[in-house]
Motif scaffolding. Structure first.
Motif, mmCIF file in Angstrom:
data_model
loop_
_atom_site.group_PDB
_atom_site.id
_atom_site.type_symbol
_atom_site.label_atom_id
_atom_site.label_comp_id
_atom_site.label_asym_id
_atom_site.label_seq_id
_atom_site.Cartn_x
_atom_site.Cartn_y
_atom_site.Cartn_z
ATOM 1 N N LEU A 4 9.658 42.359 60.973
ATOM 2 C CA LEU A 4 9.211 41.327 61.526
ATOM 3 C C LEU A 4 10.184 40.619 62.653
ATOM 4 C CD1 LEU A 4 7.595 39.312 58.662
ATOM 5 C CD2 LEU A 4 6.539 40.761 60.317
ATOM 6 N N GLU A 6 11.090 36.922 64.706
ATOM 7 C CA GLU A 6 10.660 35.689 64.824
ATOM 8 C C GLU A 6 11.600 35.261 66.291
ATOM 9 O OE1 GLU A 6 11.312 35.156 60.498
ATOM 10 O OE2 GLU A 6 12.690 35.800 61.865
ATOM 11 N N SER A 21 7.149 32.334 67.359
ATOM 12 C CA SER A 21 6.440 33.498 67.273
ATOM 13 C C SER A 21 6.978 34.348 66.148
ATOM 14 C CB SER A 21 6.513 34.215 68.651
ATOM 15 O OG SER A 21 5.659 33.740 69.388
ATOM 16 N N CYS A 22 6.295 34.933 65.620
ATOM 17 C CA CYS A 22 6.386 35.998 64.467
ATOM 18 C C CYS A 22 5.497 37.419 64.881
ATOM 19 C CB CYS A 22 5.919 35.627 63.032
ATOM 20 S SG CYS A 22 6.222 36.957 62.062
ATOM 21 N N ALA A 23 6.333 38.291 65.330
ATOM 22 C CA ALA A 23 5.695 39.590 65.745
ATOM 23 C C ALA A 23 5.874 40.815 64.964
ATOM 24 C CB ALA A 23 6.222 40.056 67.352
ATOM 25 N N SER A 25 5.613 44.744 63.631
ATOM 26 C CA SER A 25 5.574 46.205 64.227
ATOM 27 C C SER A 25 5.379 46.861 62.707
ATOM 28 C CB SER A 25 6.814 46.537 64.714
ATOM 29 O OG SER A 25 8.087 46.497 63.912
ATOM 30 N N LYS A 71 -3.029 33.097 65.686
ATOM 31 C CA LYS A 71 -2.538 34.348 65.630
ATOM 32 C C LYS A 71 -3.323 35.139 66.820
ATOM 33 C CE LYS A 71 -6.620 35.731 62.582
ATOM 34 N NZ LYS A 71 -7.482 36.616 63.202
ATOM 35 N N LYS A 75 -1.835 41.620 69.355
ATOM 36 C CA LYS A 75 -0.289 41.626 69.357
ATOM 37 C C LYS A 75 0.353 41.568 67.920
ATOM 38 C CE LYS A 75 -0.246 39.721 74.013
ATOM 39 N NZ LYS A 75 0.163 38.681 74.886
ATOM 40 N N ASN A 76 -0.444 41.712 67.082
ATOM 41 C CA ASN A 76 -0.032 41.510 65.499
ATOM 42 C C ASN A 76 1.167 40.438 65.438
ATOM 43 O OD1 ASN A 76 -1.534 43.529 64.399
ATOM 44 N ND2 ASN A 76 -0.035 44.976 64.945
ATOM 45 N N THR A 77 0.898 39.098 66.281
ATOM 46 C CA THR A 77 1.637 38.214 66.272
ATOM 47 C C THR A 77 1.035 36.982 65.633
ATOM 48 O OG1 THR A 77 2.693 39.014 68.093
ATOM 49 C CG2 THR A 77 3.181 36.745 67.916
ATOM 50 N N PHE A 79 1.939 32.756 65.579
ATOM 51 C CA PHE A 79 2.286 31.421 66.419
ATOM 52 C C PHE A 79 2.331 30.228 65.496
ATOM 53 C CE2 PHE A 79 2.425 33.902 70.070
ATOM 54 C CZ PHE A 79 1.202 34.520 70.111
ATOM 55 N N CYS A 95 9.355 33.569 58.855
ATOM 56 C CA CYS A 95 8.224 34.330 58.740
ATOM 57 C C CYS A 95 8.050 35.104 57.567
ATOM 58 C CB CYS A 95 8.033 35.042 60.104
ATOM 59 S SG CYS A 95 6.279 35.920 60.400
#
Length: 119
Positions: A4, A6, A21-23, A25, A71, A75-77, A79, A95
């Motif tokens: 993750l 942020e 944002s919290c992306a 992977s 969400k 983008k698997n993100t 907000f 996050c």
């Protein structure tokens, strides 16, 4: 393994806005939830808001009406739109992502992003 990241923290004046944002992977299952927590110096980590894949949303009383969690599945993100910020919102925001893997929940945490509300 899930990682993750942020972003979006910073310095803002009272009454201002920021979007965190919290992306994520890695492998994302169908059932998951993401929560934002925050921790100010000398205090316990505090839950702020949660969103799930449904998407179910919930907010703490401290931020209800001022913060919005959303969400972007492509983008698997996730907000966190923060508005009408107050001095008390100053904290490191974390996050937390929970994944259901069929027989248990697994937690992942980001490193945190600093939000400072100051005039």
């Amino acid at each position: 393994q899930v990682q993750l990241v942020e972003s979006g923290g910073g310095l803002v004046q009272p009454g201002g806005s920021l979007r965190l944002s919290c992306a994520a992977s890695g492998s994302i299952p169908h059932i998951w939830s993401v929560a934002w927590y925050r921790q100010a110096p000398g205090t316990l980590r505090e839950w702020v808001a949660t969103i799930s894949n449904d998407p179910y949303r919930s907010y703490s009383d401290a931020v209800k009406g001022r913060f919005t969690i959303s969400k972007d599945d492509a983008k698997n993100t996730v907000f966190l739109q923060m508005s009408s910020l107050k001095f008390d919102d100053t904290a490191v925001y974390y996050c937390n992502r929970r994944h259901w893997t069929g027989d248990k929940w697994t937690d992942f945490w980001g490193p945190g992003t600093q939000v400072t509300v100051s005039s």
